[in-house]
Design a protein around this motif. Structure first.
Motif, PDB file in Angstrom:
ATOM      1  N   HIS A  22      -5.646  -8.180  -9.883  1.00  0.00           N
ATOM      2  CA  HIS A  22      -5.231  -6.971  -9.180  1.00  0.00           C
ATOM      3  C   HIS A  22      -4.341  -6.136 -10.084  1.00  0.00           C
ATOM      4  CE1 HIS A  22      -6.369  -9.405  -5.679  1.00  0.00           C
ATOM      5  NE2 HIS A  22      -6.677  -8.242  -5.159  1.00  0.00           N
ATOM      6  N   TYR A  23      -4.306  -4.852  -9.780  1.00  0.00           N
ATOM      7  CA  TYR A  23      -3.334  -3.998 -10.442  1.00  0.00           C
ATOM      8  C   TYR A  23      -1.962  -4.451  -9.979  1.00  0.00           C
ATOM      9  CZ  TYR A  23      -7.493  -1.078 -10.916  1.00  0.00           C
ATOM     10  OH  TYR A  23      -8.754  -0.619 -11.179  1.00  0.00           O
ATOM     11  N   THR A  24      -0.955  -4.082 -10.717  1.00  0.00           N
ATOM     12  CA  THR A  24       0.389  -4.472 -10.343  1.00  0.00           C
ATOM     13  C   THR A  24       0.737  -3.988  -8.933  1.00  0.00           C
ATOM     14  OG1 THR A  24       2.730  -4.391 -10.934  1.00  0.00           O
ATOM     15  CG2 THR A  24       1.434  -2.419 -11.427  1.00  0.00           C
ATOM     16  N   ASN A  29       5.353  -0.380  -2.480  1.00  0.00           N
ATOM     17  CA  ASN A  29       6.276   0.063  -1.429  1.00  0.00           C
ATOM     18  C   ASN A  29       6.746   1.506  -1.596  1.00  0.00           C
ATOM     19  OD1 ASN A  29       6.232  -2.398   0.020  1.00  0.00           O
ATOM     20  ND2 ASN A  29       7.526  -3.289  -1.556  1.00  0.00           N
ATOM     21  N   ILE A  30       6.084   2.247  -2.467  1.00  0.00           N
ATOM     22  CA  ILE A  30       6.410   3.671  -2.610  1.00  0.00           C
ATOM     23  C   ILE A  30       6.007   4.380  -1.326  1.00  0.00           C
ATOM     24  CG2 ILE A  30       5.648   5.792  -3.767  1.00  0.00           C
ATOM     25  CD1 ILE A  30       5.626   4.265  -6.358  1.00  0.00           C
ATOM     26  N   ASN A  31       6.844   5.309  -0.896  1.00  0.00           N
ATOM     27  CA  ASN A  31       6.578   6.071   0.316  1.00  0.00           C
ATOM     28  C   ASN A  31       5.610   7.210  -0.017  1.00  0.00           C
ATOM     29  OD1 ASN A  31       6.589   7.661   2.593  1.00  0.00           O
ATOM     30  ND2 ASN A  31       8.788   7.467   2.934  1.00  0.00           N
ATOM     31  N   VAL A  32       4.334   6.963   0.177  1.00  0.00           N
ATOM     32  CA  VAL A  32       3.299   7.942  -0.141  1.00  0.00           C
ATOM     33  C   VAL A  32       3.449   9.191   0.718  1.00  0.00           C
ATOM     34  CG1 VAL A  32       0.795   8.348  -0.133  1.00  0.00           C
ATOM     35  CG2 VAL A  32       1.702   6.186  -0.963  1.00  0.00           C
ATOM     36  N   CYS A  74     -12.169   0.497  -6.749  1.00  0.00           N
ATOM     37  CA  CYS A  74     -10.827  -0.010  -6.409  1.00  0.00           C
ATOM     38  C   CYS A  74     -10.828  -1.522  -6.150  1.00  0.00           C
ATOM     39  CB  CYS A  74     -10.265   0.751  -5.213  1.00  0.00           C
ATOM     40  SG  CYS A  74      -8.491   1.017  -5.259  1.00  0.00           S
ATOM     41  N   LYS A  75     -11.693  -2.246  -6.824  1.00  0.00           N
ATOM     42  CA  LYS A  75     -11.796  -3.696  -6.615  1.00  0.00           C
ATOM     43  C   LYS A  75     -10.515  -4.441  -6.975  1.00  0.00           C
ATOM     44  CE  LYS A  75     -16.794  -4.280  -7.056  1.00  0.00           C
ATOM     45  NZ  LYS A  75     -17.071  -3.932  -5.725  1.00  0.00           N
ATOM     46  N   LYS A  76      -9.740  -3.914  -7.919  1.00  0.00           N
ATOM     47  CA  LYS A  76      -8.497  -4.568  -8.326  1.00  0.00           C
ATOM     48  C   LYS A  76      -7.295  -4.065  -7.526  1.00  0.00           C
ATOM     49  CE  LYS A  76      -9.940  -5.195 -13.128  1.00  0.00           C
ATOM     50  NZ  LYS A  76      -9.594  -4.814 -14.513  1.00  0.00           N
ATOM     51  N   CYS A  77      -7.531  -3.148  -6.597  1.00  0.00           N
ATOM     52  CA  CYS A  77      -6.443  -2.605  -5.781  1.00  0.00           C
ATOM     53  C   CYS A  77      -5.988  -3.632  -4.745  1.00  0.00           C
ATOM     54  CB  CYS A  77      -6.892  -1.346  -5.039  1.00  0.00           C
ATOM     55  SG  CYS A  77      -7.282   0.051  -6.108  1.00  0.00           S
ATOM     56  N   THR A  78      -4.701  -3.636  -4.472  1.00  0.00           N
ATOM     57  CA  THR A  78      -4.199  -4.436  -3.365  1.00  0.00           C
ATOM     58  C   THR A  78      -4.581  -3.708  -2.074  1.00  0.00           C
ATOM     59  OG1 THR A  78      -2.063  -3.295  -3.272  1.00  0.00           O
ATOM     60  CG2 THR A  78      -2.220  -5.211  -4.761  1.00  0.00           C
ATOM     61  N   GLU A  79      -4.464  -4.371  -0.942  1.00  0.00           N
ATOM     62  CA  GLU A  79      -4.777  -3.723   0.342  1.00  0.00           C
ATOM     63  C   GLU A  79      -3.879  -2.504   0.562  1.00  0.00           C
ATOM     64  OE1 GLU A  79      -7.380  -4.127   2.374  1.00  0.00           O
ATOM     65  OE2 GLU A  79      -8.015  -5.473   0.778  1.00  0.00           O
ATOM     66  N   LYS A  80      -2.628  -2.607   0.187  1.00  0.00           N
ATOM     67  CA  LYS A  80      -1.688  -1.483   0.326  1.00  0.00           C
ATOM     68  C   LYS A  80      -2.143  -0.310  -0.538  1.00  0.00           C
ATOM     69  CE  LYS A  80       2.220   0.661   1.131  1.00  0.00           C
ATOM     70  NZ  LYS A  80       2.410   1.478   2.276  1.00  0.00           N
ATOM     71  N   SER A  84      -3.143   3.372   0.771  1.00  0.00           N
ATOM     72  CA  SER A  84      -2.468   4.550   0.223  1.00  0.00           C
ATOM     73  C   SER A  84      -3.467   5.509  -0.404  1.00  0.00           C
ATOM     74  CB  SER A  84      -1.424   4.135  -0.817  1.00  0.00           C
ATOM     75  OG  SER A  84      -0.376   3.421  -0.205  1.00  0.00           O
ATOM     76  N   ALA A  85      -4.462   4.979  -1.115  1.00  0.00           N
ATOM     77  CA  ALA A  85      -5.485   5.834  -1.732  1.00  0.00           C
ATOM     78  C   ALA A  85      -6.242   6.609  -0.660  1.00  0.00           C
ATOM     79  CB  ALA A  85      -6.434   4.991  -2.565  1.00  0.00           C
ATOM     80  N   ASP A  86      -6.595   5.943   0.427  1.00  0.00           N
ATOM     81  CA  ASP A  86      -7.290   6.625   1.525  1.00  0.00           C
ATOM     82  C   ASP A  86      -6.425   7.747   2.101  1.00  0.00           C
ATOM     83  OD1 ASP A  86      -9.488   4.983   1.240  1.00  0.00           O
ATOM     84  OD2 ASP A  86      -8.977   3.686   2.930  1.00  0.00           O
ATOM     85  N   LYS A  87      -5.152   7.482   2.253  1.00  0.00           N
ATOM     86  CA  LYS A  87      -4.225   8.485   2.796  1.00  0.00           C
ATOM     87  C   LYS A  87      -4.121   9.691   1.861  1.00  0.00           C
ATOM     88  CE  LYS A  87      -0.594   7.132   4.986  1.00  0.00           C
ATOM     89  NZ  LYS A  87       0.727   6.656   5.429  1.00  0.00           N
ATOM     90  N   VAL A  88      -4.027   9.427   0.563  1.00  0.00           N
ATOM     91  CA  VAL A  88      -3.919  10.507  -0.419  1.00  0.00           C
ATOM     92  C   VAL A  88      -5.207  11.330  -0.442  1.00  0.00           C
ATOM     93  CG1 VAL A  88      -3.738  11.016  -2.892  1.00  0.00           C
ATOM     94  CG2 VAL A  88      -2.191   9.347  -1.849  1.00  0.00           C
ATOM     95  N   ILE A  89      -6.350  10.667  -0.442  1.00  0.00           N
ATOM     96  CA  ILE A  89      -7.625  11.379  -0.440  1.00  0.00           C
ATOM     97  C   ILE A  89      -7.747  12.249   0.803  1.00  0.00           C
ATOM     98  CG2 ILE A  89     -10.133  11.078  -0.253  1.00  0.00           C
ATOM     99  CD1 ILE A  89      -9.722   8.567  -2.081  1.00  0.00           C
TER     100      ILE A  89
END
Length: 128
Positions: A22-24, A29-32, A74-80, A84-89
Motif C-alpha cells: 500500500h501507499y503510505t 488523517n488529513i482533513n480532505v 488505486c490498488k495500493k490505496c488504503t480504504e481511507k 478521499s479520492a472519491d470525495k475529491v473527484i
C-alpha cells in the motif's frame, strides 16, 4: 546447510514481494474537506500537481503517487485513500470543473483515464 538457509531467505523474499503493498498511510488523517473548502489550499495542491507552484510534502507525495494510482486503479490505496479520492473527484467534477480539466490536461492528455473511469466519473456527476 548454506543452500537451505539461502532457500529459506529466497522464500521469505518471494512471500514479501507477493503481498499487496500500500501507499503510505501517513497522511490518511488529513482533513480532505478542509482542503476542498479552502480555495487557497485546493489551488496550492493543484498548482503543485500541474507544475505551476511549490509543493508541500503532502502534495509532493500525492504528485509522486498519482500516476501509479491512476494506472493501477488505486490498488495500493488504503480504504481511507479510496474514500478521499472519491470525495475529491466528486468535488472537482461538480464544483471545480476548471481544476478537473487542468489536472486531466496534465495527467490524462490522451483521455485514457477519462475513458477508463468514465462510468465512475459519470456516477459522481450531480444531475441539475
Amino acid at each position: 546447510m548454506k543452500s537451505c538457509v539461502l532457500l529459506a531467505l529466497l522464500s521469505l523474499v518471494a512471500v514479501a514481494w507477493g503481498r499487496p503493498q500500500h501507499y503510505t498511510d501517513k497522511w490518511d488523517n488529513i482533513n480532505v474537506d478542509e482542503i476542498l473548502e479552502s480555495q487557497r489550499l485546493l489551488r496550492g495542491y493543484v498548482d503543485c500537481l500541474v507544475d505551476k507552484g511549490r509543493c508541500t510534502s503532502d502534495a509532493k507525495t500525492l504528485k509522486e503517487t498519482l500516476p501509479d494510482a491512476l494506472e493501477n486503479d488505486c490498488k495500493k490505496c488504503t480504504e481511507k485513500q479510496k474514500t478521499s479520492a472519491d470525495k475529491v473527484i466528486r468535488h472537482l467534477v461538480n464544483k471545480r470543473p476548471d481544476l478537473w480539466k487542468e489536472l486531466a490536461g496534465k495527467y490524462d492528455p490522451k483521455d485514457i483515464y477519462q475513458q477508463k473511469y468514465k462510468n465512475k466519473i459519470e456516477a459522481v456527476k450531480e444531475k441539475h
